[in-house]
Write an enzyme that holds these catalytic residues in place. Structure first.
Site, PDB file in Angstrom:
ATOM      1  N   THR A 212       1.045   1.454  -6.894  1.00  0.00           N
ATOM      2  CA  THR A 212      -0.289   1.986  -6.625  1.00  0.00           C
ATOM      3  C   THR A 212      -0.489   2.134  -5.126  1.00  0.00           C
ATOM      4  O   THR A 212       0.130   1.424  -4.332  1.00  0.00           O
ATOM      5  CB  THR A 212      -1.389   1.045  -7.138  1.00  0.00           C
ATOM      6  N   ASP A 213      -1.362   3.040  -4.744  1.00  0.00           N
ATOM      7  CA  ASP A 213      -1.855   3.003  -3.374  1.00  0.00           C
ATOM      8  C   ASP A 213      -2.630   1.696  -3.232  1.00  0.00           C
ATOM      9  O   ASP A 213      -3.086   1.111  -4.208  1.00  0.00           O
ATOM     10  CB  ASP A 213      -2.750   4.209  -3.077  1.00  0.00           C
TER      11      ASP A 213
END
Length: 796
Positions: free
Chosen positions: A227-228
């Protein structure tokens, strides 16, 4: 021990623990089984390894080589150069013990106002994909993982953590996904970073169509997804969709959710094992690659200079004012000549170890300087004193080098630009200077498109972009004529911002970002709608001339000759475009399907060969759910830019006769290429469902996925107070001319309560829920929050 052995002997809790970070930059270790932690660091154009290992990124980053940003590198159209850049970046990362470089960034430049465009390659998916694949190959050649980002349709910074990108499937497949596909299939990318935004209603990190169907399914991806930072929404849904790792640390909260889901039968343990396997492959495959390396940092600096030479674009050169004639007195004017901008702001900010001084580089390149003055304040504040100094120097000089640009806070992660115009004080000074000296050369310092309607006040215009720590040396060599310009624009410069295809719809303001322009992005729109532009995609001048001849098409091979007809060595970027004449589905007038950079001595000529495949002619058909080559005629066009076509021929493809999904009259605006006229009904028909609500529901309680910005519509309470404080700070910084600090406050304004808690590392889920109860002014909420926060109570 094999990975399969480790998985068999891990407890459920240990498996779940590997699905989130240990801190801000590291994965978790499992000491019992000898599983080490691995480190990730930002690195789109240089390593940003933060020294501290605390949960917040407040430490300084180690000194590293700052190479040209992606927006600059793309102007080289040089895959070998970009691959070597990635390799050197990989060497520095491995030396610092970094297992994964978080880059390259390759979102498509849907609109020039996107604040993070300097981190991205192009408006064109073919060019972006080829260069991203090259960067990935370079980084991974050193045994590390590269991580292309942000997947997918992350085209704006405004409210990026909650925005729902509403995009039809064909546009996704033809515009916003192909660059990632190329990075995976040709570059061999071993990790992909999911974006913050929702995509057609579902967060990217848990979007099964995006991850399971397309990335892992259609493309055969065998790596991991991270994920960011702070982008996770529903961790169990993310694991099911194929998202391997949540970053940064969740303080164990989502690990427990995964354990509970497995025990309750909502998540099959084999699905969890799949992600654990991918994480362990990353940790062990890169572990032997990291550690001290012997390398010459100065050689990296010299390569950065070479890269910067290829990235600068000569847009205008009247009367051959460039290269600078020997012996002419040259005035240097402009704030950016004293404090050059070499990169953008945000998570990609590199601690450049050897930044150079532009004035010093000009002197060392043999330019005869009559003086150097600041001329203006880059923050936009007017100064009659600085202007007078500049005018005086310009009067007594033969030529003026005028360094203009955007300041740091205008191009930063977390917020978008409000205009493509340069500050008024810089333009006003240019006009005054042109009245006392007609020989003005403008050098632009910024990461992308700006309004250049003022270019009648200068004889030459050079766009230097943000070209890294050695950019001043490269620019001095180019201006002095020791090197020749060869950069070509990787994005279109419109005459006015309002001429752009997405200008009516950009940015999405509250809940949704509607991509109503569809496939008509950048030059695909301007060429099809025949809208005049200032400087077209693929354009760039040189100190020499090139002649094209002898186009031949034989099967899948296209051959032609390029000759240097000038008296100087130089490099040309030949471009191949396809134009469909099939009369079926609506299509752009031209699409880039090949390019080649050729270096030629005076009088030298070379044969260029490019290879086309079926995908070069294909469109995504939503009826068949696949790529289709329509039967009919296709033009093969060879040019020096998308609008400067030198050679052309026509071929016929038998193709695949399939239904046309766009026969309904609602699609008339797409056939006429008028995105401003796309109605609600037409766009709903295009996406195949009713339009989602675009505005916030101002009557409901706020949740973890709402933003600080939504406090604006609250009638009072803590949420309103938080909003007012952030808004006050932003306005105060703007009044002081401190755009960088103002940008940082907007980063907070656009953040979700969930991400603020995650990124802070100080607020657990329970405390966040209590805080939201206070914001929503529930009875007794304040008392419960204070009880939770009293000394002796654990607060995550």
């Amino acid at each position: 021990m094999s990975i399969e052995f480790l998985i068999r002997h891990m407890t459920l809790e240990e498996k779940a623990s590997l699905m989130s970070g240990a801190d801000f930059w590291h994965t978790k270790a499992v000491e019992r089984l000898g599983i080490p932690a691995a480190m990730m660091s930002d690195g789109p154009h240089g390593l940003r390894k933060v020294v501290t290992t605390a949960k917040t990124p407040d430490g300084n980053s180690v000194p590293a080589t700052c190479f040209p940003t992606a927006s600059a590198l793309a102007n080289s159209w040089d895959e070998e150069l970009v691959e070597q850049t990635g390799k050197l970046l990989g060497i520095e990362a491995a030396h610092e013990g970094v297992n994964m470089v978080l880059g390259p960034g390759l979102n498509i430049k849907r609109d020039p106002l996107c604040g993070r465009n300097f981190e991205y390659f192009s408006e064109d998916p073919y060019l972006a994909g080829k260069l991203a694949a090259a960067m990935v190959k370079g980084i991974q050649s050193e045994g590390l993982y590269a991580c292309p980002k942000h997947f997918a349709a992350n085209s704006q910074e405004h409210l990026r953590m909650t925005m729902d990108s509403v995009v039809d499937e064909r546009t996704m497949r033809e515009i916003y996904l192909p660059a990632f596909e190329t990075a995976v299939k040709e570059g061999g990318a071993k990790c992909v970073m999911s974006s913050y935004n929702r995509l057609n209603g579902t967060y990217s990190s848990e979007n099964e169509h995006l991850l399971r169907d397309i990335l892992y399914g259609d493309w055969g991806f065998g790596g991991m997804v991270v994920t960011d930072w702070g982008a996770n929404n529903d961790r169990v849904a993310g694991v099911k969709a194929g998202c391997t790792l949540e970053m940064p640390s969740c303080s164990g909260a989502t690990d427990r959710e995964i354990v509970e889901a497995v025990k309750e039968g909502r998540l099959d343990e084999s699905v969890l094992d799949e992600q654990v396997r991918r994480l362990l492959e990353f940790v062990f495959s890169t572990g032997n690659a990291i550690g001290p390396r012997k390398f010459d940092m100065f050689k990296h600096h010299l390569f950065a200079a070479k890269a910067a030479e290829e990235t600068a674009v000569l847009l205008k050169n009247e009367d051959g004012i460039l290269p600078l004639a020997p012996g002419k007195s040259v005035a240097v004017i402009g704030d950016f000549a004293f404090s050059p901008r070499i990169q953008g702001a945000g998570s990609s900010l590199v601690n450049a170890w050897n930044p150079l001084d532009p004035v010093d580089c000009l002197k060392k390149s043999g330019v005869k300087l009559s003086g150097a003055v600041k001329g203006f304040n880059r923050n936009g504040k007017r100064s009659s004193k600085l202007m007078k100094e500049a005018v005086s120097l310009a009067r007594q000089s033969d030529i003026v080098l005028y360094y203009m640009g955007l300041e740091e806070g205008d191009e930063a992660e977390g917020l978008d630009r409000e205009t493509i115009a340069l500050p008024d004080n810089q333009i006003n000074l240019l006009k005054v200077l042109s009245e006392v000296n007609e020989n003005i050369v403008v050098i632009l310092s910024c990461g992308g498109v700006v309004d250049t309607s003022w270019d009648g006040c200068c004889k030459a215009l050079v766009h230097g972009f943000l070209s890294g720590q050695a950019a001043p040396l490269a620019m001095a060599q180019l201006l002095a004529g020791k090197k020749s310009f060869s950069g070509k624009l990787s994005e279109t410069f419109p005459i006015r911002y309002e001429d752009g295809p997405a200008s009516k719809w950009y940015p999405g303001r509250e809940k949704t970002a509607e991509y109503r322009e569809g496939i008509y992005v950048g030059y695909r729109y301007y060429e099809t709608a025949e809208v005049p532009v200032k400087y077209p995609f693929g354009y760039g001048l040189s100190y020499t001339k090139f002649e094209y001849s002898g186009l031949k098409v034989n099967g899948d091979k296209v051959r032609f000759t390029v000759k240097n007809t000038g008296d100087r060595a130089g490099a040309e970027v030949a471009q191949l475009y396809i134009s469909a004449k099939t009369g079926g589905m609506f299509r752009p007038a031209k699409e880039l399907k090949g390019f080649k950079r050729i270096v030629l001595e005076p009088g030298e000529e070379k044969t260029v060969e490019m290879v086309l495949d079926e995908r070069s002619f294909a469109v995504w058909n939503t009826v068949t759910g696949g790529w289709t080559v329509e039967p009919g005629k296709y033009s093969i066009l060879i040019g020096a830019s998308c609008s400067d076509i030198r050679l052309g021929t026509e071929i016929v493809k038998e193709g695949d006769p399939v239904p046309n999904p766009y026969e309904d009259e609602l699609f008339a605006a797409y056939y006429s290429c008028e995105p401003d006229l796309v109605s609600d009904g037409a766009f709903a028909k295009l996406i195949g469902r009713p339009l989602p609500e675009s505005c916030w529901d101002r009557t409901r309680a706020l949740t973890v996925n709402d933003t600080v910005a939504q406090g604006a519509y609250l009638s009072g309470g803590l949420g309103k107070i938080i909003y007012n404080i952030v808004a006050f700070l932003r306005n105060m910084y703007l009044l002081k001319g401190d755009k960088m600090s103002a940008a940082n406050t907007m980063f907070v304004m656009n953040a979700t309560y969930r991400s603020v808690a995650r990124m802070s590392g100080k607020i657990n889920d329970e405390t966040l829920a209590l805080l939201l109860n206070v914001i929503n002014r529930e009875d007794g909420a304040v008392k419960k929050l204070f009880e939770a926060l009293r000394p002796g109570k654990k607060n995550g």
